[in-house]
Design a protein around this motif. Structure first.
Motif, short mmCIF file in Angstrom:
data_model
loop_
_atom_site.label_atom_id
_atom_site.label_comp_id
_atom_site.label_asym_id
_atom_site.label_seq_id
_atom_site.Cartn_x
_atom_site.Cartn_y
_atom_site.Cartn_z
N GLY A 113 0.81 -1.21 0.00
CA GLY A 113 0.00 0.00 0.00
C GLY A 113 0.85 1.26 0.00
O GLY A 113 0.57 2.23 -0.71
N LYS A 114 1.94 1.26 0.79
CA LYS A 114 2.82 2.42 0.86
C LYS A 114 3.54 2.65 -0.46
O LYS A 114 3.75 3.79 -0.89
N ASP A 117 1.13 4.24 -2.90
CA ASP A 117 0.99 5.67 -2.59
C ASP A 117 2.20 6.46 -3.11
O ASP A 117 2.05 7.52 -3.73
N LEU A 118 3.39 5.93 -2.85
CA LEU A 118 4.62 6.60 -3.29
C LEU A 118 4.66 6.70 -4.81
O LEU A 118 5.02 7.75 -5.37
N LEU A 120 2.11 6.59 -7.01
CA LEU A 120 1.07 7.46 -7.57
C LEU A 120 1.34 8.94 -7.28
O LEU A 120 0.78 9.81 -7.96
N GLU A 121 2.19 9.20 -6.30
CA GLU A 121 2.52 10.59 -5.97
C GLU A 121 3.58 11.19 -6.89
O GLU A 121 3.80 12.40 -6.87
N HIS A 134 -0.68 11.48 -14.07
CA HIS A 134 -1.33 11.23 -12.78
C HIS A 134 -2.69 10.58 -12.98
O HIS A 134 -3.04 9.60 -12.29
N GLU A 138 -3.61 6.74 -11.72
CA GLU A 138 -4.72 6.61 -10.77
C GLU A 138 -5.81 5.72 -11.34
O GLU A 138 -6.36 4.85 -10.64
N TYR A 141 -4.73 1.92 -11.32
CA TYR A 141 -4.81 1.27 -10.01
C TYR A 141 -6.25 1.23 -9.50
O TYR A 141 -6.64 0.30 -8.79
N HIS A 249 -4.96 -6.24 -3.30
CA HIS A 249 -5.36 -5.33 -2.22
C HIS A 249 -6.87 -5.42 -1.97
O HIS A 249 -7.31 -5.33 -0.82
#
Length: 294
Positions: A113-114, A117-118, A120-121, A134, A138, A141, A249
């Motif tokens: 999960g982390k 996040d990293l 997608l940022e 972006h 997004e 996922y 997930h």
């Protein structure tokens, strides 16, 4: 032989609704086998017997082909000769009783999960490319769709007020929901950015490259690799990695296999069950790391 192979490719496309990648792989396998028969066995496709195919398996193995590649080639030949048999071109399928090559099915790699996040940022929404990238990541996922499906989306396939996309693949349609962050990313892109990128207002493609034309597989692959390097994630991230991560997930958080199967577009539930094995493997790893007597 070229005529038979061409007709087979048309059959896969029109009647089996196979993907372009599947058709390319099958045609390549049959073409390579045809070349082997001519150069090594000095025979032709229509004179092929089971022993020719068994020797071809040994030939491929001896040249260092992986078990997975050999198994796929055998599957391609079985499919091709099955087609010729249905057309009355041959009297039997010489590949029908060929023993399948045993392959070890490796579990696909997923991101935590982390790490998601990293990753997608990484695209920075400061220019058209950042907004577009972006939105693409997004969406990938959020839905778990295939890359071919992602780049094949048209503007009309997205219903942002409802938070849904319509995905048509292999002759079948499925509706997939979007989470709020994906809706926002798409809204920003469709409303403010895409009109700046397209060459003509009549362009149907949802995602376009910086030249204003529909995004290609190769172009998107480069985008994923660029952001993997930028995020410094020590995993080999491919577009399919996000698809695998999406499914794993969901399963970890209580989604049922049938729902995941529907969203992924799997024809057979057995293709979706691999994610159950992944979750079980993760639980075993946690157990062995955390249990004081493990």
């Amino acid at each position: 032989m070229a005529d038979y192979i061409g007709e087979y490719a048309s059959y896969l496309r029109l009647e089996r609704c196979s993907s372009d990648n599947t058709i390319t792989s099958y045609v390549r396998d049959v073409t390579q086998f045809c070349r082997y028969l001519e150069e090594v066995e000095e025979t032709e496709l229509l004179q092929c017997a089971q022993e020719h195919i068994e020797r071809y398996i040994a030939y491929m193995t001896g040249r260092g082909k992986s078990a997975a590649s050999v198994a796929r080639s055998v599957a391609s030949l079985k499919s091709f000769y099955s087609y010729l048999l249905s057309q009355g071109v041959v009297r039997s399928n010489p590949a029908k009783h060929t023993a399948a090559v045993r392959t070890e099915r490796k579990l696909p790699q997923i991101l935590s999960g982390k790490e998601v996040d990293l990753f997608l940022e990484q695209p920075q929404c400061v220019d058209p490319k950042g907004y577009r990238d972006h939105a693409m990541l997004e969406l990938l996922y959020a839905t778990g769709i295939r890359v071919s499906e992602l780049i094949g989306l048209n503007v009309e396939d997205v219903n942002l007020p409802a938070g849904l996309i319509r995905c048509v693949s292999r002759g079948k349609e499925r509706i997939i929901p979007l989470y709020a962050a994906a809706v926002k990313a798409l809204t920003d892109y469709v409303r403010d950015i895409r009109p700046q990128l397209v060459l003509t207002p009549r362009e149907p493609a949802l995602f376009v490259n910086m030249s204003g034309e529909r995004m290609s597989r190769q172009g998107f692959w480069k985008i994923v690799k660029y952001y993997q390097e930028k995020a410094q994630i020590d995993k080999d991230i491919t577009p399919h990695t996000l698809r695998h991560s999406f499914a794993a997930h969901l399963l970890e958080n209580g989604a049922d296999l049938r729902s995941i199967q529907e969203m992924l577009g799997h024809a057979d539930i057995s293709s979706t069950q691999i994610y159950s094995h992944m979750v079980k493997q993760k639980l075993q790893d946690v157990y062995h790391k955390a249990h004081p007597r493990a």
